[in-house]
Write a protein that holds these residues in place. Sequence first.
Motif, PDB file in Angstrom:
ATOM      1  N   LYS A 333       0.841  -1.201   0.000  1.00  0.00           N
ATOM      2  CA  LYS A 333       0.000   0.000   0.000  1.00  0.00           C
ATOM      3  C   LYS A 333       0.878   1.254   0.000  1.00  0.00           C
ATOM      4  O   LYS A 333       2.091   1.195   0.200  1.00  0.00           O
ATOM      5  N   TYR A 335       1.248   5.723   0.853  1.00  0.00           N
ATOM      6  CA  TYR A 335       0.790   6.935   1.532  1.00  0.00           C
ATOM      7  C   TYR A 335       1.552   8.116   0.948  1.00  0.00           C
ATOM      8  O   TYR A 335       2.776   8.179   1.046  1.00  0.00           O
ATOM      9  N   LYS A 396      -3.385   3.653   0.875  1.00  0.00           N
ATOM     10  CA  LYS A 396      -4.144   3.406  -0.347  1.00  0.00           C
ATOM     11  C   LYS A 396      -3.490   2.276  -1.143  1.00  0.00           C
ATOM     12  O   LYS A 396      -2.287   2.071  -1.084  1.00  0.00           O
ATOM     13  N   ASP A 397      -4.333   1.561  -1.903  1.00  0.00           N
ATOM     14  CA  ASP A 397      -3.813   0.478  -2.754  1.00  0.00           C
ATOM     15  C   ASP A 397      -3.009   1.061  -3.923  1.00  0.00           C
ATOM     16  O   ASP A 397      -3.240   2.177  -4.360  1.00  0.00           O
TER      17      ASP A 397
END
Length: 397
Positions: A333, A335, A396-397
Amino acid sequence: MTLSKRINELNESQTLAMARKSRELKAKGVHVINLSLGEPDFDTPDFIKEAAKKAIEDNYSHYSPVAGYLDLREAISEKFKRDNHLEYTPDEIVVSTGAKQSLINAIMCLVNPGDEVIIFTPYWVSYTSMVQLAEGVPVFVKAGVEQDFKPTADQIEAAISPRTKLLIFSSPCNPTGSVLTYEELSEIAEILRKYPHIYAISDEIYEHIVFEEKHISLASFSEIKDRVITVNGLSKGYAMTGWRIGYIGAPKRIAQACDKFQGQFTSGTCTISQRAAIAALKADPSEIGYMREAFYRRRNIVIDLLSEIPGFRLNLPKGAFYVFPDVSKLLGKHYMGNKISTTEDLCMYLLNHAHVSTVSGDAFGASNCIRISYAASENDLIDAISRIHEAVNKLKD
């Protein structure tokens, strides 16, 4: 100056490294909640401190025997009988400057270059470095969260070779909080019975912090007791981390070897700490029960709150004061353009953005996990996990 290959290859303790980074942020005025160190937040009980004061007044200021005062070793012997149903005579006991020294003493006295040492994984951070310092070869037997982080007997036996000299584990376990049951220890004892060339170090430093299970000592299986080194100390159960008192119960020939080894390095440990330890060990274990009860409440709070965070997979730790969530679903993921590729990345993200200090599972041989200590106040734990939850939701992916 050229440093030795030995020290250059020795890894820094990642738990201590993360604690240092936390202190650096705190020095800048950041409110960091430190959940990285395995240290009770309680003070040493007053009756133990009073014994130390008396020792100072009584002038216990001279060298003690290398293995510790005889009356301390007698108190440890009685403690083994009372709490663990083990028979260790005073000359089978060596007191050291913390359980960490007890471990390195035993490893250095048993392991030759090239000997293989089976380490239940996840493991406490220093086991691997200690084995490597002795020029042994670590052999990792891994178990994930789906196994409650406990390897099966088949896994353990499959790791054995003619070069296997030793196996090492902790129960209750640091970092997972898992506790080996009587049945599981019985299977380990059966393996040792079948392979008489293998010794075992049973690290029982968290024995007084057990919840639903009952603590069992591997040495209580009489048929293999002559090949078991029981390691314990007062740091965790008695909130005496700074007093530096650890000890072993071991077959006499191994205890004598550890005495000889220690005599060339530190000699006897602090005399005042030894006198305080006598008071601690002679007291009824109920005197320290309030700490176990507090850890039990905290564990339940932490498990409930962490289970609400997406991407955290948990076991229910039955002892110690750690949770060890599998966070592999969070890896990859992002950021703000920064990718969370490893659990080390995740821990640094939580430190810098949530201001919560944790430790990467890499330190414990489990790269998909992080260790969270709940040896902190309930208010700090609730605040810290709220911060972690908020930070994870931003990924977030």
